[in-house]
Scaffold this motif. Sequence first.
Motif, mmCIF file in Angstrom:
data_model
loop_
_atom_site.group_PDB
_atom_site.id
_atom_site.type_symbol
_atom_site.label_atom_id
_atom_site.label_comp_id
_atom_site.label_asym_id
_atom_site.label_seq_id
_atom_site.Cartn_x
_atom_site.Cartn_y
_atom_site.Cartn_z
ATOM 1 N N GLN A 90 0.810 -1.221 0.000
ATOM 2 C CA GLN A 90 0.000 0.000 0.000
ATOM 3 C C GLN A 90 0.843 1.272 0.000
ATOM 4 N N ASP A 91 2.167 1.142 -0.108
ATOM 5 C CA ASP A 91 3.056 2.299 0.009
ATOM 6 C C ASP A 91 3.424 2.938 -1.324
ATOM 7 N N ARG A 92 2.705 2.621 -2.363
ATOM 8 C CA ARG A 92 3.102 3.099 -3.687
ATOM 9 C C ARG A 92 3.132 4.626 -3.772
ATOM 10 N N PHE A 93 2.092 5.278 -3.245
ATOM 11 C CA PHE A 93 2.076 6.733 -3.232
ATOM 12 C C PHE A 93 3.176 7.284 -2.319
ATOM 13 N N VAL A 94 3.525 6.547 -1.308
ATOM 14 C CA VAL A 94 4.484 7.020 -0.307
ATOM 15 C C VAL A 94 5.887 7.080 -0.882
ATOM 16 N N VAL A 95 6.270 6.066 -1.700
ATOM 17 C CA VAL A 95 7.657 5.944 -2.134
ATOM 18 C C VAL A 95 7.838 6.101 -3.640
ATOM 19 N N GLY A 96 6.760 6.178 -4.416
ATOM 20 C CA GLY A 96 6.896 6.305 -5.858
ATOM 21 C C GLY A 96 7.166 4.975 -6.537
ATOM 22 N N ASP A 97 6.913 4.925 -7.828
ATOM 23 C CA ASP A 97 6.989 3.656 -8.558
ATOM 24 C C ASP A 97 8.390 3.050 -8.564
ATOM 25 N N LYS A 98 9.410 3.864 -8.816
ATOM 26 C CA LYS A 98 10.758 3.321 -8.929
ATOM 27 C C LYS A 98 11.168 2.606 -7.651
ATOM 28 N N ALA A 99 11.006 3.267 -6.522
ATOM 29 C CA ALA A 99 11.362 2.653 -5.249
ATOM 30 C C ALA A 99 10.416 1.509 -4.903
ATOM 31 N N PHE A 100 9.140 1.655 -5.259
ATOM 32 C CA PHE A 100 8.165 0.615 -4.932
ATOM 33 C C PHE A 100 8.546 -0.722 -5.572
ATOM 34 N N TYR A 101 8.822 -0.712 -6.861
ATOM 35 C CA TYR A 101 9.124 -1.963 -7.552
ATOM 36 C C TYR A 101 10.471 -2.531 -7.118
ATOM 37 N N LEU A 102 11.462 -1.668 -6.915
ATOM 38 C CA LEU A 102 12.745 -2.173 -6.431
ATOM 39 C C LEU A 102 12.587 -2.784 -5.039
ATOM 40 N N GLY A 103 11.768 -2.138 -4.196
ATOM 41 C CA GLY A 103 11.523 -2.692 -2.866
ATOM 42 C C GLY A 103 10.851 -4.049 -2.926
ATOM 43 N N GLN A 104 9.858 -4.186 -3.818
ATOM 44 C CA GLN A 104 9.185 -5.475 -3.975
ATOM 45 C C GLN A 104 10.158 -6.548 -4.454
ATOM 46 N N LEU A 105 11.020 -6.188 -5.394
ATOM 47 C CA LEU A 105 12.002 -7.161 -5.892
ATOM 48 C C LEU A 105 12.998 -7.540 -4.803
ATOM 49 N N LEU A 106 13.460 -6.552 -4.039
ATOM 50 C CA LEU A 106 14.412 -6.831 -2.964
ATOM 51 C C LEU A 106 13.813 -7.788 -1.945
ATOM 52 N N GLN A 107 12.544 -7.590 -1.610
ATOM 53 C CA GLN A 107 11.891 -8.451 -0.626
ATOM 54 C C GLN A 107 11.650 -9.861 -1.166
ATOM 55 N N ARG A 108 11.647 -10.002 -2.490
ATOM 56 C CA ARG A 108 11.473 -11.326 -3.081
ATOM 57 C C ARG A 108 12.805 -12.006 -3.368
ATOM 58 N N GLY A 109 13.900 -11.404 -2.921
ATOM 59 C CA GLY A 109 15.194 -12.051 -3.042
ATOM 60 C C GLY A 109 15.990 -11.682 -4.267
ATOM 61 N N TYR A 110 15.512 -10.746 -5.064
ATOM 62 C CA TYR A 110 16.273 -10.321 -6.235
ATOM 63 C C TYR A 110 17.416 -9.398 -5.807
ATOM 64 N N PRO A 111 18.498 -9.363 -6.602
ATOM 65 C CA PRO A 111 19.674 -8.572 -6.206
ATOM 66 C C PRO A 111 19.449 -7.075 -6.416
ATOM 67 N N VAL A 112 19.078 -6.388 -5.377
ATOM 68 C CA VAL A 112 18.860 -4.947 -5.404
ATOM 69 C C VAL A 112 19.704 -4.317 -4.307
#
Length: 773
Positions: free
Chosen positions: A13-35
Amino acid sequence: MTVLEWLDRIHPQDRFVVGDKAFYLGQLLQRGYPVIPGFVVRSSILRNFLAEIDWLEPLFSDLSDSALHLDVNNPRQLQAIAQRIRDSIQTAPLPPDWLASFSEAAEELSRQTELSTFILRPSLALQTSRPDNHAFNPEPYATSGLWQSHICSDPVTSLEAGIKKVWAELFRARSLLYWQRCGVKLHQIYLAVLIQPIANAKASGTLNATTDTFEIQATWGLGMSLVKGEVLPDLYRIQAETGTLQDTHLGEKTILYDLAAEALHPQNPLQTQALAESLSTQAVLGDRELQQLVHLAQQLKANIASPYTLEWTIAQPQSTLYLTQVEVQPLPVQHPLALKPPSLEVSVPFLRGLAAAPGQVQTRATAIGPTQTLTEPIVPGRILVVSAIAPEHLPLLQQAAGIIAEQGSLTSHGAIVARELGIPAIVSVQGATRLIQSGEVIFMDGSTGEIYRRDAPAIAPLPRPQLLATPHSYRTSTQLMVNLSQSTSIERAQALPVDGVGLLRSELMVPEILEGLSPWDWLHQGRGAEFAERLQQQIARFASAFAPRPVFYRALDLNINPEGEPLPASQNAMLGLRGTFNCLLNPDLFDLELRAIAQVHQQGLHNVHPILPFVRTVEEFVFCRNRLPLAGLDPERLQLWIMAEVPSILFLLPEYVQAGVRGISIGTNDLSQLLLGIDRNLGVLASAFDGLHPAVLRAIQQLIQTARTCGIPCSICGQAPSLYPELVDLLVQWGISAISVDLQAVPATLEAIAQAEQRIVLEAARRQLHPED
């Protein structure tokens, strides 16, 4: 108040809070991708910051609630308002508790990663006109050109300045114009700042994933050279399902970006390095790195919808692969990683070159091969494709929608004219005249150097920004002038707050009046008087438009011998029979130019002053000066200047002044190529053409200081101030009299001059208040 979010703790639910670029990188980082880990300055902090600024004008008092009303079709108002908002943002201090939180987070990242340099990137989210449903506008906005990232190496002072710089980017005139044209209100824009450590990279690039194919672009070092279109990257095409390499095309990677060991400016520690030819043509990615990227892309393809676009880097010293960005099509938050639908599939450029003039256009092409001659005018509005931009092509550019050339560089004459005319240009495109057919529809992006075929999916172009004028009341002590060559540019230039024409490029102006002949042909045909009259009419147009402001006319600098024949192809066009040496061999053409200037003066337009090009010796200057009385010009009353571009002037400037030189204009293009031994028109060397090389900077500084000692003005008119905005600060510090730049660079250069002068005044005041410091 919560002021930041960590990438690994971002919620759906934080998309407005952090913006798209950070949102998607954050989602990838939490799924174990190298970010790379990082934190985000929340979008709400910008609104709170705007609300706390002590605005001097009531117009901005409730800016945080989007109450800004302005007419984007009024360039002066738009530029003035944008400037005042940015100045207020960058000068207002951050609250101490915010700054403490940001500094603590940066120090924590430094401890985790053992890195002390950070990249600050805008992270944007857009909301529809129905904010209650938490949905995002599905329209794909081309925002990549609206904001710049900033790099800083000091986690305290420069971090604060960097955050405010990212915020201020939102209020550039081009940004405000773009959003109003797109129908987006300020309250719909949520701008956060993503902050991550950055390290030197072995390689960087992009990966475009379509339904069937992975396309990988790769270049050495950090990815800035690829983003700016300064290199031709390697291209790898891979079958997505099997991971089989289908095609490899090696580019020309002549420079790389990396981080300086000890940055001269903590907020800009980037530096460029020229690459050896062996590395330039060597494949960036080996089998192991390719397999890593393919495996990563297949993982993402299995987890999220296709297509998508990644940006990646292989960080040093461990050669670790990281994702730095993923571009997605925003959808409702219950599908946080769903990307663009197949209908907006990412297209693949079939040709690439150096991005020489920004802009996007899709239309039919007119291709002229190296052995072809153009027998009839081109259809207006077409893209002109040529082997090299020759003088006879310059009049065609006024009818062209864009220009693609197989040869050339960012400082070649064709690129300069394209930027002045405001049309996109791509140079150093291998095989362009062979691979592009006349009549074929192509799409070209002069901002990235990419060329697409007509059957590629439609690409939504970024509206070309208007050339905006800053109010004339905003003055600086350092004169700001403009470089011109095309009479069609006069009207746009008149609206700008410039102090005159610092460089009227005759060799790019006269093709319009020569009817396809050389000046020597006119002389041999007995039409010298007619040539002088036509030239007088052209010069008078510029003189009357800018009077009483000065117009510095640079005499013809053509690489043609006095018999009118071009030099043999084996000879370097940049070192041939150029400049005033031609005048010594046969002064007739120079006499006609002087006659034209004298006729302009007889019309009462005494603001035209000649500049002698490519002067090699004092004797050449004296010979030319002695010809002024023959044309009715008084050497004692006329301001006769010389171009300072041949290194010998570094040692002989006092002798030139004693011989009658009244001023100098530094030509950074030729000065740099002669100091560094680099032909600026040779594509393979173009990216190694470094206008900020220490030798070039020391030469410029010496010329400015010697001119001041001799009591003459010193201007600079090459491409360096436009290509390297950071140079402006140094020029002002050294005491340059005037800076002359291309049309498109006027607003940014004026801002840079004002900031540099303001810093000097502020530092002087501080020294008076605190002499003990």
